[in-house]
Design an enzyme around this catalytic site. Structure first.
Site, PDB file in Angstrom:
ATOM      1  N   CYS A  74      11.873 -13.142  16.375  1.00  0.00           N
ATOM      2  CA  CYS A  74      12.773 -12.903  17.501  1.00  0.00           C
ATOM      3  C   CYS A  74      12.401 -13.891  18.598  1.00  0.00           C
ATOM      4  O   CYS A  74      11.248 -13.912  19.041  1.00  0.00           O
ATOM      5  CB  CYS A  74      12.595 -11.460  17.989  1.00  0.00           C
ATOM      6  SG  CYS A  74      13.462 -11.044  19.498  1.00  0.00           S
ATOM      7  N   THR A  76      13.374 -13.995  21.740  1.00  0.00           N
ATOM      8  CA  THR A  76      13.104 -13.343  23.026  1.00  0.00           C
ATOM      9  C   THR A  76      11.710 -12.723  23.037  1.00  0.00           C
ATOM     10  O   THR A  76      10.973 -12.843  24.020  1.00  0.00           O
ATOM     11  CB  THR A  76      14.169 -12.263  23.300  1.00  0.00           C
ATOM     12  OG1 THR A  76      15.460 -12.871  23.276  1.00  0.00           O
ATOM     13  CG2 THR A  76      13.950 -11.622  24.654  1.00  0.00           C
ATOM     14  N   CYS A 183      18.359 -17.990  18.857  1.00  0.00           N
ATOM     15  CA  CYS A 183      18.245 -16.558  18.565  1.00  0.00           C
ATOM     16  C   CYS A 183      18.373 -16.403  17.064  1.00  0.00           C
ATOM     17  O   CYS A 183      19.251 -17.032  16.447  1.00  0.00           O
ATOM     18  CB  CYS A 183      19.361 -15.785  19.281  1.00  0.00           C
ATOM     19  SG  CYS A 183      19.488 -14.039  18.795  1.00  0.00           S
ATOM     20  N   THR A 184      17.516 -15.586  16.458  1.00  0.00           N
ATOM     21  CA  THR A 184      17.510 -15.494  14.990  1.00  0.00           C
ATOM     22  C   THR A 184      18.757 -14.805  14.439  1.00  0.00           C
ATOM     23  O   THR A 184      19.017 -14.874  13.235  1.00  0.00           O
ATOM     24  CB  THR A 184      16.239 -14.767  14.478  1.00  0.00           C
ATOM     25  OG1 THR A 184      16.150 -13.473  15.101  1.00  0.00           O
ATOM     26  CG2 THR A 184      14.991 -15.575  14.782  1.00  0.00           C
TER      27      THR A 184
END
Length: 259
Positions: A74, A76, A183-184
Site C-alpha cells: 500500500c 499510503t 496506488c496499488t
C-alpha cells in the site's frame, strides 16, 4: 524464523493483490498470506496517526501468523508508516513507493504525471523523492473516489470512466510522457487508462520492482523457502470478499475474517 513461513502482505483493501501477483509470479515456491483491511479503505483520506495504528494492527496480525517478512502493499501505508514499523518490529519490511525515479530519468519531455492518493502525495517521504528531480515537472493528481469504486466492485462503471477522464486529461494537456501509478489499486485500471492516454505516454507501476526487491531481501537474509512442500497462498479480508475473489481468480479462496 523458519524459511518455510509465509511472506505477509497487507493493504487497505484489494489493490495490493496487484503486488501479490508480481511476487507470486517471480517467487512461486514462496507461501504468502495476504491481508485486506477493506473495512478501513481507503487509507489515503486518513491522518498519519490513523494510518500508523492500522498498519501496526495489520503487522501484528501477520506476525501472529508467523510471517517471515512483510510487504506493505500500500503506497499510503508505506509513505506514512513504514519508518515506524521498521523501528517497532524486528522483521524485514518492503514498502511500495511511486516509481518516480524511472519515469523522471526516462522522460524526454521532462514532464511526468503521478496519480496517487492524498495520503501518498501529502507524505514527507513522497516530497523527499520529488525533490531529487527538480529539473522534471511533476504533475500530481489525487485519485479521489477511485479506490472506493474498485473496492465496491464498480471498476467498470460510468462514474469510473468520468473520473479517469477528469484526472488524466489535464495531465495530457500538460504534455506528460510518463504516468506513474502511485496506488496499488490503480494497475487494475490500466486497460481503461490506456483508452484515454495517447499511445506515446508510458504507464509505470511498482509491482515488478517490488517483486525483485522481495527476492533480494529473501536472499540477503537467507530466507528462501528451500522445502519441497507446495507453497500455500492464503487471503483474508474483513469486508465483502467477492471483489477480491474476482481479482485473484477461482484458484484461490478468499477468507472473510473480522479484525
Amino acid at each position: 524464523m523458519s524459511n518455510k513461513n509465509p511472506i505477509g502482505l497487507f493493504d487497505s483493501g484489494v489493490g495490493g493483490t496487484s503486488i501479490w501477483k508480481e511476487v507470486h509470479t517471480l517467487l512461486p515456491n514462496e507461501s504468502t498470506l495476504y491481508l485486506a483491511d477493506s473495512k478501513n479503505a481507503p487509507y489515503g483520506q486518513k491522518s498519519q496517526e490513523e494510518i500508523i495504528e492500522l498498519s501496526k494492527k495489520n503487522t501484528e496480525f501477520l506476525l501472529n501468523q508467523n510471517c517471515k517478512m512483510i510487504i506493505v502493499a500500500c503506497n499510503t501505508a508505506t509513505t506514512n508508516a513504514i519508518k515506524t514499523l521498521r523501528e517497532t518490529y524486528d522483521i524485514p519490511f518492503i514498502g511500495i513507493e511511486p516509481a518516480i525515479k524511472p519515469a523522471a530519468l526516462q522522460s524526454k519531455n521532462n514532464c511526468i504525471g503521478i496519480l496517487a492518493t492524498k495520503g501518498t502525495l501529502n507524505s514527507e517521504l513522497f516530497h523527499q523523492n520529488v525533490a531529487l528531480y527538480s529539473d522534471v515537472k511533476i504533475v500530481e493528481q489525487i485519485g479521489y473516489g477511485l479506490v472506493q469504486l474498485i473496492e465496491s466492485g464498480n471498476m467498470y462503471s460510468e462514474e469510473m470512466t468520468q473520473l479517469l477522464h477528469d484526472y488524466l486529461n489535464p495531465m495530457i494537456e500538460q504534455n506528460i510522457d510518463y504516468l506513474v501509478l502511485g496506488c496499488t489499486h490503480y494497475p487494475y485500471l490500466i486497460p481503461q487508462i490506456k483508452k484515454i492516454l495517447p499511445s506515446h505516454i508510458k504507464i509505470i507501476d511498482s509491482g515488478e520492482a517490488v517483486a525483485r526487491q522481495t527476492k533480494h531481501i529473501l536472499e540477503v537474509n537467507n530466507l528462501f523457502n528451500t522445502s519441497h512442500k507446495k507453497a500455500e497462498n492464503i487471503f483474508y479480508i474483513n469486508s465483502e470478499p467477492e471483489v477480491m475473489q474476482e481479482l485473484i481468480g477461482p484458484n484461490y479462496k478468499v477468507n472473510y475474517k473480522d479484525f
